[in-house]
Design a protein around this motif. Sequence first.
Motif, PDB file in Angstrom:
ATOM      1  N   ARG A  76       0.783  -1.186   0.041  1.00  0.00           N
ATOM      2  CA  ARG A  76      -0.051  -0.046   0.067  1.00  0.00           C
ATOM      3  C   ARG A  76       0.974   1.285  -0.037  1.00  0.00           C
ATOM      4  O   ARG A  76       0.350   2.309  -0.487  1.00  0.00           O
ATOM      5  N   GLU A  77       2.028   1.210   0.543  1.00  0.00           N
ATOM      6  CA  GLU A  77       2.930   2.564   0.940  1.00  0.00           C
ATOM      7  C   GLU A  77       3.293   3.245  -0.474  1.00  0.00           C
ATOM      8  O   GLU A  77       3.088   4.585  -0.236  1.00  0.00           O
ATOM      9  N   PRO A  78       3.663   2.574  -1.408  1.00  0.00           N
ATOM     10  CA  PRO A  78       3.820   3.384  -2.762  1.00  0.00           C
ATOM     11  C   PRO A  78       2.444   4.115  -3.231  1.00  0.00           C
ATOM     12  O   PRO A  78       2.610   5.346  -3.584  1.00  0.00           O
ATOM     13  N   TYR A  79       1.391   3.722  -3.107  1.00  0.00           N
ATOM     14  CA  TYR A  79       0.481   4.370  -3.332  1.00  0.00           C
ATOM     15  C   TYR A  79      -0.048   5.279  -2.363  1.00  0.00           C
ATOM     16  O   TYR A  79      -0.372   6.306  -2.967  1.00  0.00           O
ATOM     17  N   LEU A  80       0.172   5.210  -1.286  1.00  0.00           N
ATOM     18  CA  LEU A  80       0.088   6.188  -0.110  1.00  0.00           C
ATOM     19  C   LEU A  80       0.996   7.455  -0.226  1.00  0.00           C
ATOM     20  O   LEU A  80       0.446   8.429  -0.296  1.00  0.00           O
ATOM     21  N   LEU A  81       1.958   7.012  -0.572  1.00  0.00           N
ATOM     22  CA  LEU A  81       3.129   8.100  -0.806  1.00  0.00           C
ATOM     23  C   LEU A  81       2.584   8.908  -1.823  1.00  0.00           C
ATOM     24  O   LEU A  81       2.807  10.104  -1.840  1.00  0.00           O
ATOM     25  N   THR A  82       2.549   8.298  -3.158  1.00  0.00           N
ATOM     26  CA  THR A  82       2.032   9.340  -4.330  1.00  0.00           C
ATOM     27  C   THR A  82       0.765   9.947  -4.108  1.00  0.00           C
ATOM     28  O   THR A  82       0.519  11.136  -4.476  1.00  0.00           O
ATOM     29  N   PHE A  83      -0.183   9.282  -3.475  1.00  0.00           N
ATOM     30  CA  PHE A  83      -1.581  10.146  -3.221  1.00  0.00           C
ATOM     31  C   PHE A  83      -1.218  11.014  -2.262  1.00  0.00           C
ATOM     32  O   PHE A  83      -1.882  12.238  -2.265  1.00  0.00           O
ATOM     33  N   SER A  84      -0.576  10.862  -1.349  1.00  0.00           N
ATOM     34  CA  SER A  84      -0.070  12.108  -0.371  1.00  0.00           C
ATOM     35  C   SER A  84       0.818  13.328  -0.990  1.00  0.00           C
ATOM     36  O   SER A  84       0.245  14.372  -0.802  1.00  0.00           O
ATOM     37  N   ALA A  85       1.407  12.873  -1.834  1.00  0.00           N
ATOM     38  CA  ALA A  85       2.230  13.928  -2.694  1.00  0.00           C
ATOM     39  C   ALA A  85       1.227  14.525  -3.682  1.00  0.00           C
ATOM     40  O   ALA A  85       1.389  15.915  -3.821  1.00  0.00           O
TER      41      ALA A  85
ATOM     42  N   ALA B 116      -8.538  16.358  -4.525  1.00  0.00           N
ATOM     43  CA  ALA B 116      -9.551  15.389  -4.355  1.00  0.00           C
ATOM     44  C   ALA B 116      -8.931  14.180  -4.673  1.00  0.00           C
ATOM     45  O   ALA B 116      -9.572  12.962  -3.798  1.00  0.00           O
ATOM     46  N   LEU B 117      -8.500  13.906  -5.989  1.00  0.00           N
ATOM     47  CA  LEU B 117      -7.819  12.484  -6.220  1.00  0.00           C
ATOM     48  C   LEU B 117      -6.831  11.940  -5.170  1.00  0.00           C
ATOM     49  O   LEU B 117      -6.880  10.706  -5.046  1.00  0.00           O
ATOM     50  N   GLY B 118      -6.068  12.792  -4.683  1.00  0.00           N
ATOM     51  CA  GLY B 118      -5.179  12.452  -3.803  1.00  0.00           C
ATOM     52  C   GLY B 118      -5.728  11.772  -2.475  1.00  0.00           C
ATOM     53  O   GLY B 118      -5.646  10.711  -1.918  1.00  0.00           O
ATOM     54  N   LEU B 119      -6.832  12.430  -2.126  1.00  0.00           N
ATOM     55  CA  LEU B 119      -7.716  12.323  -0.900  1.00  0.00           C
ATOM     56  C   LEU B 119      -8.483  10.906  -1.139  1.00  0.00           C
ATOM     57  O   LEU B 119      -8.570  10.034  -0.187  1.00  0.00           O
ATOM     58  N   LEU B 120      -9.105  10.841  -2.318  1.00  0.00           N
ATOM     59  CA  LEU B 120     -10.009   9.885  -2.543  1.00  0.00           C
ATOM     60  C   LEU B 120      -9.083   8.229  -2.761  1.00  0.00           C
ATOM     61  O   LEU B 120      -9.511   7.350  -2.138  1.00  0.00           O
ATOM     62  N   GLY B 121      -7.857   8.714  -3.389  1.00  0.00           N
ATOM     63  CA  GLY B 121      -6.975   7.343  -3.330  1.00  0.00           C
ATOM     64  C   GLY B 121      -6.562   6.858  -2.021  1.00  0.00           C
ATOM     65  O   GLY B 121      -6.445   5.868  -1.768  1.00  0.00           O
ATOM     66  N   MET B 122      -6.099   7.916  -1.243  1.00  0.00           N
ATOM     67  CA  MET B 122      -5.719   7.529   0.311  1.00  0.00           C
ATOM     68  C   MET B 122      -7.129   6.838   1.105  1.00  0.00           C
ATOM     69  O   MET B 122      -6.753   6.001   1.792  1.00  0.00           O
ATOM     70  N   LEU B 123      -8.285   7.448   0.728  1.00  0.00           N
ATOM     71  CA  LEU B 123      -9.349   6.915   1.279  1.00  0.00           C
ATOM     72  C   LEU B 123      -9.703   5.478   0.837  1.00  0.00           C
ATOM     73  O   LEU B 123     -10.144   4.532   1.706  1.00  0.00           O
TER      74      LEU B 123
END
Length: 238
Positions: free
Chosen positions: A152-161, A200-207
């Motif tokens: 999950r971490e690579p996705y979370l890091l990119t969504f966070s950025a 919105a995309l970053g927050l949705l991805g993290m969600l």
Amino acid sequence: MKHYQKLLWIVALALAVRLLVGVSLHLGLPLYGHADEDDQAGYIFTDARIRDDQAWKLASSDRPIWDAFSRKFSSDQYGGLLAFSAFIYRYLSPDAQRPLILILLSAIVAALGVPFLWMGTRQVFGEKVAFAAAWIFALYPESVLLGSAAMREPYLLTFSAMAFYGFVFGVSQLSAPKGYAGVNGSELPESKIAPRIWLALGLLGMLLVSPAIALAHLVIFAGWVFFTDERRSFSWKP
């Protein structure tokens, strides 16, 4: 133009390093690793192995992809990454389970976070800090290891950025005086909608991947707005 070429090299290096590590581990662990189930299957993380197996079982069944969000699957606490993996298997690799596809996607997603972090950091702190942040993001050892696996971490890091970039430019547009060009002359995007879309995309991805991380970002962003409001006499230092 030179700084964009340098940024492109960082992105390419981030992708190449993760692919090299991911492919090497997946092919090398069964030959040179321990006798445990994870190593023999080519996985360095147990979570990645279990989630990958469950994603293949879901993809090769007649059940809908959104079953990944049910309690039947213990490999993914929230179901987002499991659903994504099952979707990839069902529509890109329906004939066989190919873990290297998910490793490739993790590496690509991890590398795509570099420009978002660079742009957001450059807007707030300047170009030197932005490049330092980009290099750390690209080559931090644990980030490389996690980005070379279906975690999950690579996705979370990119969504966070991505969310950070959208937030920084969105706040800048709301608070900047007319003609403001940002730190080091970096220009604000003309469209006020684009930064909000990335936020919105970053927050949705993290969600989807980890709601707790999305909530933490909302708290941080709200605190950022609160403590940087010039109308408040309360110091941000406490």
